[in-house]
Design a protein around this motif. Structure first.
Motif, PDB file in Angstrom:
ATOM      1  N   MET A 196       0.829  -1.204   0.000  1.00 55.09           N
ATOM      2  CA  MET A 196       0.000   0.000   0.000  1.00 55.09           C
ATOM      3  C   MET A 196       0.867   1.259   0.000  1.00 55.09           C
ATOM      4  N   GLY A 352      -2.678  -0.809  -7.288  1.00 53.00           N
ATOM      5  CA  GLY A 352      -3.585  -0.460  -6.196  1.00 53.00           C
ATOM      6  C   GLY A 352      -4.447  -1.633  -5.772  1.00 53.00           C
ATOM      7  N   ALA A 355      -2.387  -4.161  -3.801  1.00 54.08           N
ATOM      8  CA  ALA A 355      -2.222  -3.774  -2.397  1.00 54.08           C
ATOM      9  C   ALA A 355      -3.506  -4.018  -1.608  1.00 54.08           C
ATOM     10  N   LEU A 356      -4.652  -3.676  -2.221  1.00 49.64           N
ATOM     11  CA  LEU A 356      -5.932  -3.865  -1.542  1.00 49.64           C
ATOM     12  C   LEU A 356      -6.227  -5.343  -1.292  1.00 49.64           C
TER      13      LEU A 356
END
Length: 423
Positions: A196, A352, A355-356
């Motif tokens: 993140m 993104g 990371a999520l």
């Protein structure tokens, strides 16, 4: 902080190397008509067998879903396993880094016991490696002596990890689930924080390539440890990288075996191929070239996953073959779609979602812990609250992974004509 970031970068680099192997393996299977027929022959009995054992009068120990045995099966379970495999494949194909970290948490969230999830994931990795890897293409990249020493250590580590997992399960199945969940909480928490951070840093800098990996062999004395180890004359000594260094490099087989034992232990405990540890250990600890490491890692995945899945789990009944076949089918499709979708999906968005998804796996296992600890009498009795935590963790996990999967598949379908023209 610097040490943590360096560790994250090396793990990401090794995960990317594993993802490249996974993609090549999938293409090898899908590109061979003979292997596709073999896959069909493996899957058809699973489907027919599931329909045949659906009778409700089966004894609990054989087919009851309340038993801890892996025999309970419905077509819905097979469908869920395909979806889980496809999501893992999409992440691997899109990010260029391993998506296998979501498989064990996803299976546990779907109600599969932790030890079954670990054994099943290992068998799925082994089946894919055996079907898809063209070893003869990689032999030039493999130091046989390194591979043998590493696999000797891996065998010891796998045996230890398998014994611990089974002992915990036999002591208390809830303790086994808790132990596996705790390991994933620490691993995914560490990876998630740095993933993140990387995403936010890239976004602030104006984006970047989703496949931009870490720089290997950075300055600042990064090779001092390999040099020290290679200077120790502890027989038997192994010579490697002869094609890259005049006279080759030498290192004690003992150090290689120790690294193998750590990788094997982690693989048997977590249900992973071990690639995320092999690469940084070979490159940054032993000083092996990336060229030789990739080839040797392919061998270790086949033998480590094979020995772990068969000798430590299958013979004790801890492999759910139905799920393994479903995950194999799903991952073969998912990784191809993910790899093609990267051509039309902005890299920053992929990073993104990566990371999520890691953070979602972390939250999922973290929220499952209170209920497990309460069952073990380590927390006050409050089943309603703990059940709510568990449900919230599951919902968040599957929502994040589901949105990612739908988004990538949607991009693939809407851009199919463009991708076909480029191909």
């Amino acid at each position: 902080m610097k040490l943590g970031r360096r560790l994250y970068q090396t793990m990401l680099e090794s995960s990317m190397a594993y993802a490249k192997w996974d993609l090549e393996t999938s293409r090898n299977i899908l590109g061979s008509r003979r292997k596709m027929w073999i896959l069909a022959a493996m899957v058809v009995p699973v489907i027919l067998g599931g329909l045949a054992i659906a009778a409700p009068e089966l004894p609990g120990i054989l087919g009851g879903h309340k038993a801890y045995s892996p025999a309970y099966y419905t077509p819905a379970i097979f469908g869920v396993s395909i979806v889980i495999g496809m999501c893992a494949g999409l992440i691997t194909g899109c990010i260029g880094a391993g998506g296998g970290f979501i498989i064990t948490p996803a299976l546990m969230s779907a109600g599969v016991k932790g030890i079954l999830a670990v054994g099943t994931d290992l068998f799925h990795i082994f089946a894919k490696a055996i079907m898809g890897t063209a070893i003869h293409k990689k032999l030039g990249n493999v130091s046989v002596a390194l591979a043998v020493a590493f696999l000797v250590g891996a065998g010891v580590g796998v045996t230890g990890g398998g014994v611990i997992n089974r002992a915990l399960y036999e002591t208390n199945p809830v303790l086994s689930d808790t132990f596996i969940s705790v390991i994933y909480v620490f691993l995914l928490g560490f990876l998630g924080i740095y993933a993140m951070t990387d995403f936010l840093r890239m976004r602030k800098a104006g984006g970047g390539d989703a496949h931009g990996g870490p720089a290997a062999g950075s300055a600042g004395g990064g090779k001092s440890l390999p040099e020290r180890l290679q200077s120790k004359n502890i027989p038997p000594m192994i010579t490697f990288d002869e094609d890259l260094t005049p006279g080759g490099k030498k290192i004690s087989a003992l150090f290689v075996a120790v690294c193998g034992s750590i990788v094997g232990f982690a693989a048997a405990i977590m249900g992973v191929g071990g690639g995320f540890l092999t690469f940084p250990m070979f490159v940054y600890i032993l000083g092996v070239s990336s060229f030789t490491t990739v080839g040797t890692d392919i061998l270790q995945i086949i033998f480590t996953a094979g020995y772990a899945s068969i000798a430590q789990y299958a013979v004790y009944g801890f492999i759910f073959y139905t799920l393994a076949m479903g995950m194999l089918i799903g991952s073969l499709l998912g990784i191809q779609i993910g790899a093609m979708a990267t051509k039309v999906v902005p890299g920053i968005y992929i990073r993104g979602f990566y990371a999520l998804s890691i953070m979602a796996g972390f939250v999922n296992r973290l929220f499952a812990l209170p209920g497990k600890l309460a069952e073990m009498k380590q927390l006050p009795h409050n089943p309603g609250l703990y059940h709510m935590f568990d449900v919230v963790g599951n919902i968040l996990f599957f929502i994040v992974i589901g949105i990612f999967a739908v988004w990538v598949i949607g991009k693939f379908l809407t851009s199919f004509k463009q991708l076909k023209e480029e191909a």
